[in-house]
Design a protein around this motif. Structure first.
Motif, PDB file in Angstrom:
ATOM      1  N   THR A   1       4.805  -6.855  -2.170  1.00 53.99           N
ATOM      2  CA  THR A   1       4.441  -5.903  -3.221  1.00 53.99           C
ATOM      3  C   THR A   1       2.968  -5.516  -3.152  1.00 53.99           C
ATOM      4  O   THR A   1       2.612  -4.354  -3.373  1.00 53.99           O
ATOM      5  CB  THR A   1       4.751  -6.520  -4.603  1.00 53.99           C
ATOM      6  N   ALA A   2       2.100  -6.482  -2.835  1.00 54.48           N
ATOM      7  CA  ALA A   2       0.657  -6.270  -2.967  1.00 54.48           C
ATOM      8  C   ALA A   2      -0.004  -5.681  -1.728  1.00 54.48           C
ATOM      9  O   ALA A   2      -1.036  -5.004  -1.852  1.00 54.48           O
ATOM     10  CB  ALA A   2      -0.011  -7.601  -3.319  1.00 54.48           C
ATOM     11  N   MET A   3       0.515  -5.923  -0.526  1.00 54.79           N
ATOM     12  CA  MET A   3      -0.187  -5.536   0.701  1.00 54.79           C
ATOM     13  C   MET A   3      -0.578  -4.061   0.771  1.00 54.79           C
ATOM     14  O   MET A   3      -1.661  -3.732   1.255  1.00 54.79           O
ATOM     15  CB  MET A   3       0.659  -5.911   1.926  1.00 54.79           C
ATOM     16  N   PRO A   4       0.259  -3.131   0.289  1.00 53.27           N
ATOM     17  CA  PRO A   4      -0.157  -1.719   0.367  1.00 53.27           C
ATOM     18  C   PRO A   4      -1.434  -1.409  -0.420  1.00 53.27           C
ATOM     19  O   PRO A   4      -2.055  -0.358  -0.197  1.00 53.27           O
ATOM     20  CB  PRO A   4       1.043  -0.968  -0.230  1.00 53.27           C
ATOM     21  N   GLN A   5      -1.831  -2.299  -1.332  1.00 56.86           N
ATOM     22  CA  GLN A   5      -3.006  -2.027  -2.167  1.00 56.86           C
ATOM     23  C   GLN A   5      -4.331  -2.276  -1.442  1.00 56.86           C
ATOM     24  O   GLN A   5      -5.379  -1.834  -1.909  1.00 56.86           O
ATOM     25  CB  GLN A   5      -2.965  -2.920  -3.428  1.00 56.86           C
ATOM     26  N   VAL A   6      -4.295  -2.988  -0.297  1.00 58.44           N
ATOM     27  CA  VAL A   6      -5.539  -3.349   0.391  1.00 58.44           C
ATOM     28  C   VAL A   6      -6.303  -2.109   0.820  1.00 58.44           C
ATOM     29  O   VAL A   6      -7.476  -1.898   0.453  1.00 58.44           O
ATOM     30  CB  VAL A   6      -5.244  -4.252   1.612  1.00 58.44           C
ATOM     31  N   ASP A   7      -5.677  -1.262   1.617  1.00 59.58           N
ATOM     32  CA  ASP A   7      -6.351  -0.063   2.110  1.00 59.58           C
ATOM     33  C   ASP A   7      -6.545   0.970   1.005  1.00 59.58           C
ATOM     34  O   ASP A   7      -7.547   1.698   0.989  1.00 59.58           O
ATOM     35  CB  ASP A   7      -5.534   0.556   3.259  1.00 59.58           C
ATOM     36  N   ARG A   8      -5.597   1.031   0.089  1.00 57.08           N
ATOM     37  CA  ARG A   8      -5.660   2.030  -0.974  1.00 57.08           C
ATOM     38  C   ARG A   8      -6.876   1.841  -1.863  1.00 57.08           C
ATOM     39  O   ARG A   8      -7.487   2.805  -2.327  1.00 57.08           O
ATOM     40  CB  ARG A   8      -4.370   1.958  -1.802  1.00 57.08           C
ATOM     41  N   HIS A   9      -7.266   0.583  -2.096  1.00 58.44           N
ATOM     42  CA  HIS A   9      -8.372   0.304  -3.020  1.00 58.44           C
ATOM     43  C   HIS A   9      -9.602  -0.302  -2.346  1.00 58.44           C
ATOM     44  O   HIS A   9     -10.564  -0.645  -3.023  1.00 58.44           O
ATOM     45  CB  HIS A   9      -7.890  -0.623  -4.140  1.00 58.44           C
ATOM     46  N   GLY A  10      -9.567  -0.467  -1.019  1.00 54.89           N
ATOM     47  CA  GLY A  10     -10.758  -0.872  -0.288  1.00 54.89           C
ATOM     48  C   GLY A  10     -11.169  -2.324  -0.431  1.00 54.89           C
ATOM     49  O   GLY A  10     -12.367  -2.633  -0.392  1.00 54.89           O
ATOM     50  N   TYR A  11     -10.221  -3.241  -0.544  1.00 57.66           N
ATOM     51  CA  TYR A  11     -10.557  -4.662  -0.659  1.00 57.66           C
ATOM     52  C   TYR A  11     -10.888  -5.259   0.710  1.00 57.66           C
ATOM     53  O   TYR A  11     -10.477  -4.730   1.756  1.00 57.66           O
ATOM     54  CB  TYR A  11      -9.380  -5.446  -1.262  1.00 57.66           C
ATOM     55  N   SER A  12     -11.615  -6.381   0.688  1.00 58.41           N
ATOM     56  CA  SER A  12     -11.787  -7.172   1.893  1.00 58.41           C
ATOM     57  C   SER A  12     -10.417  -7.741   2.281  1.00 58.41           C
ATOM     58  O   SER A  12      -9.823  -8.503   1.522  1.00 58.41           O
ATOM     59  CB  SER A  12     -12.769  -8.325   1.642  1.00 58.41           C
TER      60      SER A  12
ATOM     61  N   ARG B   1       2.075  -8.909   6.382  1.00 54.37           N
ATOM     62  CA  ARG B   1       1.025  -7.942   6.735  1.00 54.37           C
ATOM     63  C   ARG B   1       1.465  -7.056   7.893  1.00 54.37           C
ATOM     64  O   ARG B   1       1.244  -5.841   7.870  1.00 54.37           O
ATOM     65  CB  ARG B   1      -0.241  -8.722   7.089  1.00 54.37           C
ATOM     66  N   GLY B   2       2.027  -7.661   8.940  1.00 51.25           N
ATOM     67  CA  GLY B   2       2.586  -6.891  10.041  1.00 51.25           C
ATOM     68  C   GLY B   2       1.581  -6.293  10.998  1.00 51.25           C
ATOM     69  O   GLY B   2       1.948  -5.422  11.808  1.00 51.25           O
ATOM     70  N   ARG B   3       0.335  -6.720  10.948  1.00 53.44           N
ATOM     71  CA  ARG B   3      -0.663  -6.193  11.878  1.00 53.44           C
ATOM     72  C   ARG B   3      -1.840  -7.173  11.952  1.00 53.44           C
ATOM     73  O   ARG B   3      -1.908  -8.127  11.184  1.00 53.44           O
ATOM     74  CB  ARG B   3      -1.174  -4.826  11.403  1.00 53.44           C
ATOM     75  N   GLY B   4      -2.780  -6.930  12.872  1.00 54.20           N
ATOM     76  CA  GLY B   4      -4.004  -7.713  12.924  1.00 54.20           C
ATOM     77  C   GLY B   4      -3.805  -9.104  13.509  1.00 54.20           C
ATOM     78  O   GLY B   4      -2.772  -9.419  14.105  1.00 54.20           O
ATOM     79  N   GLU B   5      -4.827  -9.934  13.331  1.00 53.25           N
ATOM     80  CA  GLU B   5      -4.841 -11.283  13.895  1.00 53.25           C
ATOM     81  C   GLU B   5      -4.556 -12.341  12.828  1.00 53.25           C
ATOM     82  O   GLU B   5      -4.980 -12.190  11.675  1.00 53.25           O
ATOM     83  CB  GLU B   5      -6.208 -11.568  14.533  1.00 53.25           C
ATOM     84  N   LEU B   6      -3.899 -13.411  13.246  1.00 50.93           N
ATOM     85  CA  LEU B   6      -3.613 -14.511  12.335  1.00 50.93           C
ATOM     86  C   LEU B   6      -4.901 -15.183  11.848  1.00 50.93           C
ATOM     87  O   LEU B   6      -4.951 -15.716  10.734  1.00 50.93           O
ATOM     88  CB  LEU B   6      -2.714 -15.532  13.042  1.00 50.93           C
ATOM     89  N   THR B   7      -5.939 -15.143  12.679  1.00 43.22           N
ATOM     90  CA  THR B   7      -7.211 -15.766  12.295  1.00 43.22           C
ATOM     91  C   THR B   7      -7.794 -15.147  11.029  1.00 43.22           C
ATOM     92  O   THR B   7      -8.539 -15.807  10.297  1.00 43.22           O
ATOM     93  CB  THR B   7      -8.235 -15.655  13.435  1.00 43.22           C
ATOM     94  N   ASP B   8      -7.473 -13.880  10.748  1.00 41.72           N
ATOM     95  CA  ASP B   8      -7.947 -13.251   9.508  1.00 41.72           C
ATOM     96  C   ASP B   8      -7.425 -14.007   8.291  1.00 41.72           C
ATOM     97  O   ASP B   8      -8.147 -14.210   7.313  1.00 41.72           O
ATOM     98  CB  ASP B   8      -7.484 -11.787   9.437  1.00 41.72           C
TER      99      ASP B   8
END
Length: 426
Positions: free
Chosen positions: A120-131, A385-392
């Motif tokens: 539910t929450a993941m789409p909000q990361v890019d939309r609102h500019g969070y780290s 998340r479906g992208r990026g590195e696990l280290t994040d």
């Protein structure tokens, strides 16, 4: 003990499922160390424990969480929590913690909590500019609340293995669960105040939005009150309360017009898949514990601890340290079912309350599911998340692991944090 440990790590290194590890370890120890064919009793032990009434609560609580997930009630709940907490420094990351705490109060599973709130929450990361790293960390940390805030499946298994009251364990986890959620939220608040670049867009809530959100928050809160309230009032056992919760969740789904046969097929499949795995591990753990008892290993460990002649606090710190290291490499459920029958008598002999130790074990388990390299919730959140590195994700959970360490220290210093409510109610 040396032979048992070598066999255990060898079987784990082979990559076998944990249930197979437990079963094979029991068989191998029987072949190598006992003069009697203990395997002839395995069938009777498995049957006698598989018909325990308490175990039925596990699939019931899993089904309740599956219904809330598939019906969309969890999505509405996240929107409701966001309206109340989204204005704080850290914004929707507080909503991740709050929504996880609410969903945990109806599902009892960390994986289900992290996967549901994360989706539910993941789409909000890019939309609102969070780290993104801290946002991912908050989702994984929020998922840990699923095994602390009642109803907790891990607490049911702990109570089942140690013959401890499950209602008391549920009540003992409630206050620490709320405190831990507050500590997680405070961690986010402090980090975002010190480093504003970690924060995202925030919108002050309107009175209309807050009032509207109450209709989204009322169902999960009411469901939690129904399940836990019926146990506390003495109207139902945990198993009966779980069954009532399933019926209430189905009623809510029908009220929202989301009840359908395809949805129920998904609910049944998810419930059978998860509960079969957990119950199989639990039953095979009983077989292993039977063999360990017959070989005298438990007594050997007890004698070793007594021979050290350390203070209760020093011994407890060593036990917790060993668990923290084990949790980095071993599945949480496997760690509990393998060690609890041996360790709990030691802890009780030191003068500690088994209810308090049950909460401590869950806190250690929470730390384990966040700690690399096995940190299960990190993989769950990364998969969502479906992208990026696990280290994040590993970097993002670091401040929350420190927060969990602070919570463990707080529990050591103030045991009444866990014991006050069950002593009051029972």
């Amino acid at each position: 003990m040396g032979i048992a440990l070598i066999l255990l790590f060898l079987l784990i290194a082979l990559g076998l499922p944990i249930a197979a590890v437990l079963g094979w370890l029991a068989v191998l120890l029987d072949w190598l160390l006992t003069p009697f064919p203990l395997q002839r009793a395995f069938g009777e032990i498995a049957w006698s424990h598989s018909i325990e009434f308490t175990l039925i609560a596990i699939p019931m609580f899993i089904m309740m969480g599956e219904i809330l997930l598939r019906s969309g009630i969890a999505d509405r709940m996240y929107a409701g929590v966001s309206a109340w907490l989204g204005w704080l420094p850290g914004g929707l990351m507080h909503a991740n913690i709050g929504a996880s705490a609410l969903f945990a109060a109806t599902s009892g599973s960390s994986v289900a909590t992290a996967a549901t709130i994360g989706t539910t929450a993941m789409p909000q990361v890019d939309r609102h500019g969070y780290s993104e790293r801290l946002f991912l960390g908050s989702l994984a940390a929020g998922g840990t609340l699923g095994i602390l805030i009642p109803p907790s499946i891990n607490m049911i298994i702990y109570g089942f293995l140690t013959d401890t009251s499950v209602p008391r364990l549920f009540m003992a986890g409630l206050v620490p669960g709320i405190v831990l959620a507050a500590i997680f939220s405070m961690t986010i608040l402090v980090l975002c105040i010190l480093r504003p670049s970690l924060d995202g867009d925030r919108r002050p809530p309107t009175a209309r939005a807050l009032l509207h959100s109450l209709s989204d928050l009322a169902p999960p809160i009411g469901l939690f009150g129904l399940v836990i309230g019926s146990i506390y009032a003495g109207w139902a056992t945990p198993t009966e309360a779980a069954s009532v919760g399933v019926v209430a969740a189905l009623g809510l789904t029908a009220l929202y017009r989301r009840l359908s046969w395809p949805m129920m097929v998904e609910v049944f499949l998810g419930t059978v898949r998860t509960s079969s795995m957990m119950i199989l591990i639990t039953l095979l753990a009983f077989l292993l514990n039977f063999v360990i008892g017959a070989t005298g290993m438990a007594g050997t460990v007890n004698d070793l601890v007594r021979a050290l002649n350390w203070s209760p606090l020093a011994t407890m710190l060593v036990i917790l340290s060993v668990y923290l290291v084990l949790g980095m490499f071993m599945d949480t459920l496997a760690m509990i079912v393998l060690t609890i029958p041996i360790v709990t008598p030691i802890v009780v002999g030191l003068g500690y309350d088994p209810i308090w130790f049950g909460v401590m074990m869950v806190l250690i388990a929470e730390t384990s599911v966040l700690t690399p390299p096995i940190g299960m919730l990190c993989y769950v959140v990364h998969g969502v998340r479906g992208r990026g590195e696990l280290t994040d994700v590993f970097i993002g959970v670091t401040p929350f692991i420190l927060a969990l360490m602070a919570m463990i220290a707080l529990m050591l210093a103030t045991p009444q944090l866990a014991l006050w409510l069950p002593n009051l109610l029972f």
